[in-house]
Design an enzyme around this catalytic site. Sequence first.
Site, short mmCIF file in Angstrom:
data_model
loop_
_atom_site.label_atom_id
_atom_site.label_comp_id
_atom_site.label_asym_id
_atom_site.label_seq_id
_atom_site.Cartn_x
_atom_site.Cartn_y
_atom_site.Cartn_z
N CYS A 185 44.58 41.58 45.54
CA CYS A 185 44.28 41.92 44.14
C CYS A 185 43.21 41.00 43.57
O CYS A 185 42.67 41.28 42.50
CB CYS A 185 45.54 41.88 43.28
SG CYS A 185 46.28 40.24 43.19
N ASP A 231 43.65 38.03 42.40
CA ASP A 231 44.14 37.13 41.35
C ASP A 231 44.29 35.70 41.87
O ASP A 231 44.59 35.48 43.04
CB ASP A 231 45.49 37.63 40.82
CG ASP A 231 45.34 38.95 40.09
OD1 ASP A 231 44.18 39.34 39.83
OD2 ASP A 231 46.35 39.58 39.77
N CYS A 265 46.72 39.41 36.65
CA CYS A 265 47.38 40.47 35.90
C CYS A 265 48.42 39.90 34.94
O CYS A 265 48.76 38.72 35.01
CB CYS A 265 48.04 41.43 36.88
SG CYS A 265 49.48 40.71 37.67
N CYS A 267 53.40 39.26 42.35
CA CYS A 267 52.79 38.41 41.33
C CYS A 267 53.64 37.15 41.13
O CYS A 267 53.11 36.06 40.90
CB CYS A 267 52.62 39.16 40.02
SG CYS A 267 51.95 40.82 40.24
FE1 FES Z 1 47.53 40.32 41.51
FE2 FES Z 1 49.63 40.60 39.97
S1 FES Z 1 48.29 42.16 40.64
S2 FES Z 1 49.02 38.85 41.03
#
Ligand code: FES
Length: 144
Positions: free
Chosen positions: A35, A37, A60, A104
């Site tokens: 993702c 992140d 997110c 996450c």
């Molecule tokens: Fe990447 Fe939540 S979608 S940590």
Amino acid sequence: MALYSEKVMDHFRNPRNVGVIENADGVGEVGNAKCGDIMKIYLKIEDDVIRDVKFETFGCGSAIASSSMATEMIKGKPVADAMQLTNKAVAEALDGLPAHKLHCSVLAEEAIKAALKDYYDRNGIAYDASQFPDCAHCDGCVCG
Ligand code: FES
């Protein structure tokens, strides 16, 4: 039922412990390659107790809520207790996360562990390397 609990929404809207600690005793940064992140955790540790903790999360809403809750859960606690924090406990404290958002909370656990590992390394404290599973348990992660 709403997709996100009140607690997730609260920690997302008003995240606790956001920021940076200058001269931190341990810093951990992890990312989820899928993702994109990124989460960074800073720890101030005195007498083996986490006196302060701050985080920066580029991610997110669930990642922000997870970091906020996780920092609240380890603040003021002995290092050994923080080592026991699991993503499951973080998700439970948030009254649950949707299944596709559980990864996450894994980021929060990993960021804290990475910061603790950094603290151990800096201070020459011996530890059991198996306590730091390198992403093997994280299904959201493709770095392994
Ligand atoms: Fe990447 Fe939540 S979608 S940590």
